[in-house]
Design an enzyme around this catalytic site. Structure first.
Site, short mmCIF file in Angstrom:
data_model
loop_
_atom_site.label_atom_id
_atom_site.label_comp_id
_atom_site.label_asym_id
_atom_site.label_seq_id
_atom_site.Cartn_x
_atom_site.Cartn_y
_atom_site.Cartn_z
N ARG A 137 -3.26 -34.78 6.25
CA ARG A 137 -4.29 -33.85 6.76
C ARG A 137 -5.28 -34.52 7.72
NH1 ARG A 137 -4.91 -28.79 3.90
NH2 ARG A 137 -2.90 -28.42 2.95
N ARG A 169 -10.73 -24.54 16.82
CA ARG A 169 -10.38 -23.52 15.82
C ARG A 169 -11.36 -22.36 15.87
NH1 ARG A 169 -9.85 -20.61 12.00
NH2 ARG A 169 -9.18 -21.13 9.89
N ASP A 186 2.13 -26.18 8.84
CA ASP A 186 1.87 -25.97 7.42
C ASP A 186 3.19 -25.80 6.69
OD1 ASP A 186 -0.75 -25.52 5.75
OD2 ASP A 186 0.83 -24.31 4.85
N TYR A 232 4.73 -20.88 -4.21
CA TYR A 232 3.92 -19.96 -3.41
C TYR A 232 4.58 -18.60 -3.25
CZ TYR A 232 0.43 -23.44 -2.04
OH TYR A 232 -0.59 -24.34 -2.04
N ARG A 271 -9.84 -30.04 9.60
CA ARG A 271 -11.25 -29.74 9.43
C ARG A 271 -12.19 -30.93 9.39
NH1 ARG A 271 -9.74 -26.05 4.48
NH2 ARG A 271 -8.21 -27.72 4.44
O1 LIG Z 1 -4.94 -24.54 -2.36
C1 LIG Z 1 -3.92 -23.93 -1.99
O2 LIG Z 1 -3.11 -23.36 -2.72
C2 LIG Z 1 -3.58 -23.80 -0.53
C3 LIG Z 1 -3.90 -24.90 0.35
C4 LIG Z 1 -3.52 -24.67 1.81
C5 LIG Z 1 -2.23 -24.89 2.38
N1 LIG Z 1 -2.35 -24.73 3.72
C6 LIG Z 1 -3.62 -24.41 4.05
C7 LIG Z 1 -4.36 -24.30 2.86
C8 LIG Z 1 -5.78 -23.83 2.77
C9 LIG Z 1 -6.77 -24.95 2.75
O3 LIG Z 1 -6.39 -26.13 2.81
O4 LIG Z 1 -7.97 -24.63 2.68
C10 LIG Z 1 -4.15 -24.22 5.43
C11 LIG Z 1 -4.20 -25.45 6.24
N2 LIG Z 1 -3.13 -26.22 6.58
C12 LIG Z 1 -3.52 -27.26 7.36
C13 LIG Z 1 -4.93 -27.15 7.54
C14 LIG Z 1 -5.78 -28.12 8.32
C15 LIG Z 1 -6.77 -28.80 7.42
O5 LIG Z 1 -6.46 -29.05 6.23
O6 LIG Z 1 -7.88 -29.04 7.89
C16 LIG Z 1 -5.36 -26.02 6.84
C17 LIG Z 1 -6.76 -25.45 6.81
C18 LIG Z 1 -6.99 -24.95 8.18
C19 LIG Z 1 -8.22 -24.26 8.53
O7 LIG Z 1 -8.83 -23.57 7.68
O8 LIG Z 1 -8.58 -24.38 9.73
C20 LIG Z 1 -2.62 -28.25 7.99
C21 LIG Z 1 -1.60 -28.92 7.16
N3 LIG Z 1 -1.06 -28.47 5.98
C22 LIG Z 1 -0.20 -29.41 5.49
C23 LIG Z 1 -0.13 -30.47 6.42
C24 LIG Z 1 0.64 -31.73 6.23
C25 LIG Z 1 -0.24 -32.81 5.61
O9 LIG Z 1 -0.74 -32.59 4.50
O10 LIG Z 1 -0.49 -33.84 6.26
C26 LIG Z 1 -0.97 -30.15 7.50
C27 LIG Z 1 -1.11 -30.87 8.82
C28 LIG Z 1 -1.96 -32.01 8.78
C29 LIG Z 1 -2.08 -32.73 10.09
O11 LIG Z 1 -1.52 -32.34 11.12
O12 LIG Z 1 -2.77 -33.74 10.04
C30 LIG Z 1 0.61 -29.32 4.28
C31 LIG Z 1 0.24 -28.39 3.20
N4 LIG Z 1 -0.27 -27.12 3.30
C32 LIG Z 1 -0.44 -26.57 2.02
C33 LIG Z 1 0.04 -27.52 1.11
C34 LIG Z 1 0.12 -27.29 -0.40
C35 LIG Z 1 -0.82 -28.06 -1.17
C36 LIG Z 1 -2.32 -27.95 -1.01
O13 LIG Z 1 -2.90 -28.53 -0.08
O14 LIG Z 1 -2.92 -27.32 -1.89
C37 LIG Z 1 0.49 -28.64 1.84
C38 LIG Z 1 1.13 -29.91 1.34
C39 LIG Z 1 0.15 -30.90 0.82
O15 LIG Z 1 -0.87 -31.20 1.47
O16 LIG Z 1 0.41 -31.37 -0.31
C40 LIG Z 1 -0.96 -25.22 1.70
#
Ligand SMILES: O=C(O)CCc1c2[nH]c(c1CC(=O)O)Cc1[nH]c(c(CC(=O)O)c1CCC(=O)O)Cc1[nH]c(c(CC(=O)O)c1CCC(=O)O)Cc1[nH]c(c(CCC(=O)O)c1CC(=O)O)C2
Length: 341
Positions: free
Chosen positions: A25, A38, A75, A152, A29
């Site tokens: 990540r 964004r 994502d 999911y 953010r």
């Molecule tokens: O809590 C939940 O169930 C959902 C979480 C959620 C996801 N995408 C999300 C959200 C909302 C949020 O983060 O606020 C939505 C999401 N995905 C992402 C972002 C950017 C950020 O966190 O600021 C965001 C929030 C974006 C925003 O609000 O602007 C981008 C993302 N998701 C992901 C990745 C790959 C990585 O982690 O490096 C990446 C890319 C990172 C990069 O390019 O540097 C992968 C991802 N998305 C997701 C998961 C599931 C696990 C988790 O984080 O809870 C996972 C896998 C993981 O991190 O373990 C689902």
């Protein structure tokens, strides 16, 4: 030609002059430049689905944090979306699936999409990023592990217990396997297409691994992750990150994955003993970055010491938290870079 191939060499298990570092990540953010971009858009989906913008935010942390690898901004939820189960990203709440998988008919209806059609926007983002990076650092592609995607698809949103998804494994194991097989086929085709579009390493995120009992994990997750690693390992090094599944290390060590990701609950020295010659990635607690710069440096050095004795890629134990001060991320990165353990 790569100007900085430290990450790629470590991911292949080769010796490196210093430990490479990146953060899960890292784009997003934590960076003011991400929030500015964004803020001009309708939402997260517009950013993910507009390749030039996704490429731009992928490169932001390379400029701002000077990390050793880029990870494509996307994502894990784009996969269910392409299979016919769309998600919405609700501001300040997270993902929401208006429809969920409840029955055999629902599984039947899901597509195994041609990646260029269903996920062409990610592939285009990879192509643009690869070109713009111009060999500065390697580019990582990624996807969710089938179990996490099922979680999911069945639950419809994040959950503390994922009890609907876990319940399905007891109530309807055959249906769960049908769904997992479809997700696996989609993911293999998608990751292969990511490699063709420029990804030099791929990481499989099993973010909800830790909520399953080990025997269910072996039956419903390791097996499908193994299929993915077998399909991708001939093309690029594969990293498996299964959060909370400390008991699965020996199973992953027996697969053709090259790197095993550790969360902060795992003890690197113990994992080293179980993981054979695999490269290890991780595992600083993301909360360590809330300390003073001196505390961040000390925590990072303690972490680095624990990974001695084999190839290591420094990272956090999960994604960086959105309210982390980027200055502290830089301290983390610089401490790794200065380390000669
Ligand atoms: O809590 C939940 O169930 C959902 C979480 C959620 C996801 N995408 C999300 C959200 C909302 C949020 O983060 O606020 C939505 C999401 N995905 C992402 C972002 C950017 C950020 O966190 O600021 C965001 C929030 C974006 C925003 O609000 O602007 C981008 C993302 N998701 C992901 C990745 C790959 C990585 O982690 O490096 C990446 C890319 C990172 C990069 O390019 O540097 C992968 C991802 N998305 C997701 C998961 C599931 C696990 C988790 O984080 O809870 C996972 C896998 C993981 O991190 O373990 C689902």
């Amino acid at each position: 030609m790569l100007k900085n191939d430290l990450f790629l060499r470590a991911a292949r298990g080769e010796a490196t002059e210093r430990t490479p570092v990146w953060l899960m990540r890292q784009a997003g953010r934590i960076l003011p430049e991400y929030r500015a971009l964004r803020g001009r858009l309708s939402g997260f989906k517009e950013l993910v689905e507009t390749p030039a913008l996704a490429a731009e935010v992928t490169i932001q942390p390379i400029d701002a944090l000077d990390v050793d690898a880029a990870i494509i901004f996307s994502d894990i939820l784009v996969v269910p979306d392409a299979m016919g189960l769309p998600y919405e990203m609700v501001e300040a709440r997270g993902p929401l699936f208006p429809n969920v998988i409840k029955s055999a008919a629902d599984v039947e209806k899901l597509r195994i999409p041609d990646p260029e059609e269903g996920l062409g926007y990610v592939l285009e983002a990879l192509r643009i990023t690869k070109k713009a990076l111009n060999g500065r650092v390697p580019l990582i592609g990624f996807a969710g592990a089938p179990w996490t995607i099922l979680a999911y698809m069945v639950e419809g949103h994040g959950s503390k217990t994922f009890s609907k998804a876990r319940g399905m494994l007891y109530r309807e194991p055959a249906l769960a396997h049908q769904l997992l097989a479809k997700i696996t086929a989609t993911t293999i085709a998608y990751l292969k297409a990511q490699v063709a579009a420029g990804a030099q390493v791929v990481q499989v995120f099993d973010s909800w691994a830790g909520i399953l009992p080990p025997d269910h994990y072996r039956e419903f997750s390791t097996r499908y992750i193994t299929e993915i690693t077998e399909a991708l390992a001939p093309l690029v090094p594969v990293t498996v990150f299964a959060k909370g599944a400390w008991w699965a290390v020996e199973d992953f060590a027996a697969t053709s994955c090259r790197t095993i990701g550790l969360d902060w609950n795992q003890d690197p020295a113990q994992v080293r003993l179980q993981a054979g010659n695999k490269t290890l990635q991780g595992n600083l607690d993301p909360c360590a970055l809330y300390g003073t710069p001196e505390q961040v440096k000390a925590a990072t050095e303690t972490m680095l010491r624990k990974f001695a004795g084999g190839p290591h890629i420094a990272n956090l134990g999960h994604g960086v938290y959105p309210d982390t001060n980027p200055d502290n991320v830089r301290v983390f990165v610089d401490t790794v870079k200065a380390w000669r353990g």
